[in-house]
Design an enzyme around this catalytic site. Sequence first.
Site, PDB file in Angstrom:
ATOM      1  N   ASN A   9       0.864  -1.188   0.000  1.00  0.00           N
ATOM      2  CA  ASN A   9       0.000   0.000   0.000  1.00  0.00           C
ATOM      3  C   ASN A   9       0.901   1.239   0.000  1.00  0.00           C
ATOM      4  O   ASN A   9       1.524   1.537   1.012  1.00  0.00           O
ATOM      5  CB  ASN A   9      -0.885  -0.051   1.258  1.00  0.00           C
ATOM      6  CG  ASN A   9      -1.645   1.236   1.495  1.00  0.00           C
ATOM      7  OD1 ASN A   9      -1.794   2.052   0.584  1.00  0.00           O
ATOM      8  ND2 ASN A   9      -2.139   1.406   2.721  1.00  0.00           N
ATOM      9  N   TRP A  10       0.942   1.925  -1.120  1.00  0.00           N
ATOM     10  CA  TRP A  10       1.833   3.088  -1.230  1.00  0.00           C
ATOM     11  C   TRP A  10       1.303   4.300  -0.475  1.00  0.00           C
ATOM     12  O   TRP A  10       2.001   5.277  -0.305  1.00  0.00           O
ATOM     13  CB  TRP A  10       2.032   3.474  -2.700  1.00  0.00           C
ATOM     14  CG  TRP A  10       2.872   2.520  -3.486  1.00  0.00           C
ATOM     15  CD1 TRP A  10       3.340   1.294  -3.078  1.00  0.00           C
ATOM     16  CD2 TRP A  10       3.358   2.700  -4.824  1.00  0.00           C
ATOM     17  NE1 TRP A  10       4.074   0.713  -4.069  1.00  0.00           N
ATOM     18  CE2 TRP A  10       4.108   1.555  -5.162  1.00  0.00           C
ATOM     19  CE3 TRP A  10       3.223   3.715  -5.775  1.00  0.00           C
ATOM     20  CZ2 TRP A  10       4.721   1.404  -6.400  1.00  0.00           C
ATOM     21  CZ3 TRP A  10       3.834   3.566  -7.007  1.00  0.00           C
ATOM     22  CH2 TRP A  10       4.581   2.418  -7.315  1.00  0.00           C
ATOM     23  N   LYS A  11       0.015   4.263  -0.088  1.00  0.00           N
ATOM     24  CA  LYS A  11      -0.629   5.440   0.535  1.00  0.00           C
ATOM     25  C   LYS A  11      -0.449   6.645  -0.405  1.00  0.00           C
ATOM     26  O   LYS A  11      -0.438   6.463  -1.619  1.00  0.00           O
ATOM     27  CB  LYS A  11      -0.074   5.676   1.932  1.00  0.00           C
ATOM     28  CG  LYS A  11      -0.099   4.388   2.769  1.00  0.00           C
ATOM     29  CD  LYS A  11       0.205   4.590   4.201  1.00  0.00           C
ATOM     30  CE  LYS A  11       0.131   3.246   4.898  1.00  0.00           C
ATOM     31  NZ  LYS A  11       0.287   3.337   6.335  1.00  0.00           N
ATOM     32  N   HIS A  95      -9.194   0.978   5.878  1.00  0.00           N
ATOM     33  CA  HIS A  95      -7.853   1.184   6.440  1.00  0.00           C
ATOM     34  C   HIS A  95      -7.956   2.129   7.632  1.00  0.00           C
ATOM     35  O   HIS A  95      -8.779   3.049   7.640  1.00  0.00           O
ATOM     36  CB  HIS A  95      -6.931   1.771   5.360  1.00  0.00           C
ATOM     37  CG  HIS A  95      -5.500   1.790   5.793  1.00  0.00           C
ATOM     38  ND1 HIS A  95      -5.005   2.754   6.641  1.00  0.00           N
ATOM     39  CD2 HIS A  95      -4.467   0.945   5.544  1.00  0.00           C
ATOM     40  CE1 HIS A  95      -3.721   2.497   6.880  1.00  0.00           C
ATOM     41  NE2 HIS A  95      -3.375   1.398   6.225  1.00  0.00           N
ATOM     42  N   GLU A  97      -6.275   4.565   8.506  1.00  0.00           N
ATOM     43  CA  GLU A  97      -6.142   5.996   8.167  1.00  0.00           C
ATOM     44  C   GLU A  97      -7.464   6.534   7.621  1.00  0.00           C
ATOM     45  O   GLU A  97      -7.828   7.679   7.892  1.00  0.00           O
ATOM     46  CB  GLU A  97      -4.984   6.185   7.165  1.00  0.00           C
ATOM     47  CG  GLU A  97      -3.642   6.017   7.866  1.00  0.00           C
ATOM     48  CD  GLU A  97      -2.528   5.471   6.995  1.00  0.00           C
ATOM     49  OE1 GLU A  97      -2.635   5.508   5.756  1.00  0.00           O
ATOM     50  OE2 GLU A  97      -1.534   4.996   7.587  1.00  0.00           O
ATOM     51  N   GLU A 166      -4.548  -5.110  11.087  1.00  0.00           N
ATOM     52  CA  GLU A 166      -3.489  -4.112  11.240  1.00  0.00           C
ATOM     53  C   GLU A 166      -3.688  -3.368  12.555  1.00  0.00           C
ATOM     54  O   GLU A 166      -4.496  -2.419  12.619  1.00  0.00           O
ATOM     55  CB  GLU A 166      -3.545  -3.096  10.096  1.00  0.00           C
ATOM     56  CG  GLU A 166      -3.327  -3.697   8.728  1.00  0.00           C
ATOM     57  CD  GLU A 166      -2.867  -2.627   7.740  1.00  0.00           C
ATOM     58  OE1 GLU A 166      -1.750  -2.761   7.234  1.00  0.00           O
ATOM     59  OE2 GLU A 166      -3.608  -1.670   7.507  1.00  0.00           O
ATOM     60  N   GLY A 172       3.169   2.165  10.656  1.00  0.00           N
ATOM     61  CA  GLY A 172       4.119   3.259  10.437  1.00  0.00           C
ATOM     62  C   GLY A 172       4.922   3.639  11.663  1.00  0.00           C
ATOM     63  O   GLY A 172       5.566   4.686  11.692  1.00  0.00           O
ATOM     64  N   SER A 210       4.100  -2.248  10.148  1.00  0.00           N
ATOM     65  CA  SER A 210       5.563  -2.292  10.240  1.00  0.00           C
ATOM     66  C   SER A 210       6.163  -3.650   9.865  1.00  0.00           C
ATOM     67  O   SER A 210       7.132  -4.095  10.473  1.00  0.00           O
ATOM     68  CB  SER A 210       6.029  -1.848  11.637  1.00  0.00           C
ATOM     69  OG  SER A 210       5.637  -0.503  11.864  1.00  0.00           O
ATOM     70  N   GLY A 231       3.132  -1.188   4.174  1.00  0.00           N
ATOM     71  CA  GLY A 231       3.122   0.240   3.852  1.00  0.00           C
ATOM     72  C   GLY A 231       4.512   0.693   3.460  1.00  0.00           C
ATOM     73  O   GLY A 231       4.976   0.482   2.337  1.00  0.00           O
ATOM     74  N   GLY A 232       5.232   1.308   4.430  1.00  0.00           N
ATOM     75  CA  GLY A 232       6.542   1.909   4.160  1.00  0.00           C
ATOM     76  C   GLY A 232       7.493   1.012   3.388  1.00  0.00           C
ATOM     77  O   GLY A 232       8.139   1.462   2.426  1.00  0.00           O
TER      78      GLY A 232
END
Length: 251
Positions: A9-11, A95, A97, A166, A172, A210, A231-232
Site C-alpha cells: 500500500n503506497w498510501k 484502512h 487511516e 493491522e 508506520g 511495520s 506500507g513503508g
Amino acid sequence: MRRKIVAGNWKMNGSKGLSEKLVGYVQAEAGSLDNGVEVVIIPPAIYIRDVLDQADGAISVGVQNVGQWQSGAYTGEISSEMAKDSGCKYVLVGHSERRQIFGETDELVAEKVALIVASGLAAIVCVGETLEERESGLAESVVASQVRLGLSAVSGEWKSIVVAYEPVWAIGTGKTATAEDAQAMHASIRSVLKGMGAPAEEISLLYGGSVKADNAAALFSEPDIDGGLIGGASLVAEEFISICRYFPASS
Ligand code: PGA
C-alpha cells in the site's frame, strides 16, 4: 487452499518515476518467486495505469479507496466499477487511516464492501485495535466487531473477501505485533468468520503494521497468517520483494 498475498500500500506516496523503477524491478523478481505468493501493488489511483503497464501481468493491482456510490455528482470520488474497468483486482477498504482521518465507520465499510464485491473486485478489509483498546484488554472484541459489521453485507461472495489485521499502534511506527500475538488475533478473526457462516478456512488473512524483511519470516510462518499488507517497506523495491520471498515455499 488459501491464497498467499503480499500487498504493498503506497498510501499518498510515489510518482510516475517510482512506478517505472520499482514496479519494473518487482515484476521481474515476482516471476521468479516459487512460493505461490500473489504480489499486489496498491498505488495512488492516478498511477494505476502506470503500474499496470509495468506490471505486465506478474503483479496484481489494487486501489486504496472507492466511494460508497455507484456513480454521480461526487467530485473527487471513484467507484468500484471504475476500478474494475481500469484493470484493478483489489480494493482496500476500512484502512485505519480512512477510519481515523476521514471518519469512516464500520457501516460505511459495509456499504463499500457490498459495492466492491458486486463489481467483481476483491475487498481487502482492514481491521485493528488502537493501543488504548489493546491495553484495556479490548483488542479481540473490537476487531471481532469490526469484522462482523464491516462484512455484514456479504452473503455468498466470500471468495472476494480478504481480511487484513493491522493493529493501529503498529502502522508506520516501527513497532510490530509479535508473531504469537498476531497469530492469536488471526485465529480469533477466523473463528468470528466461521461464526458468520463464512468458509473461514478459505479466507486469506493478512497481517499489517511495520512488516519488514527482518520480521516477515516469523509472521508468515504462523498458520493463520496468509500474507502481509505492507506500507513503508513496499516503497523500497528490494525490501518489498524480500518480504515476498519470506513465505515458506512449502506452505
Ligand atoms: P506500515 O503500513 O507497513 O508502514 O506500518 C501498513 C499499512 O498501513 O497498511
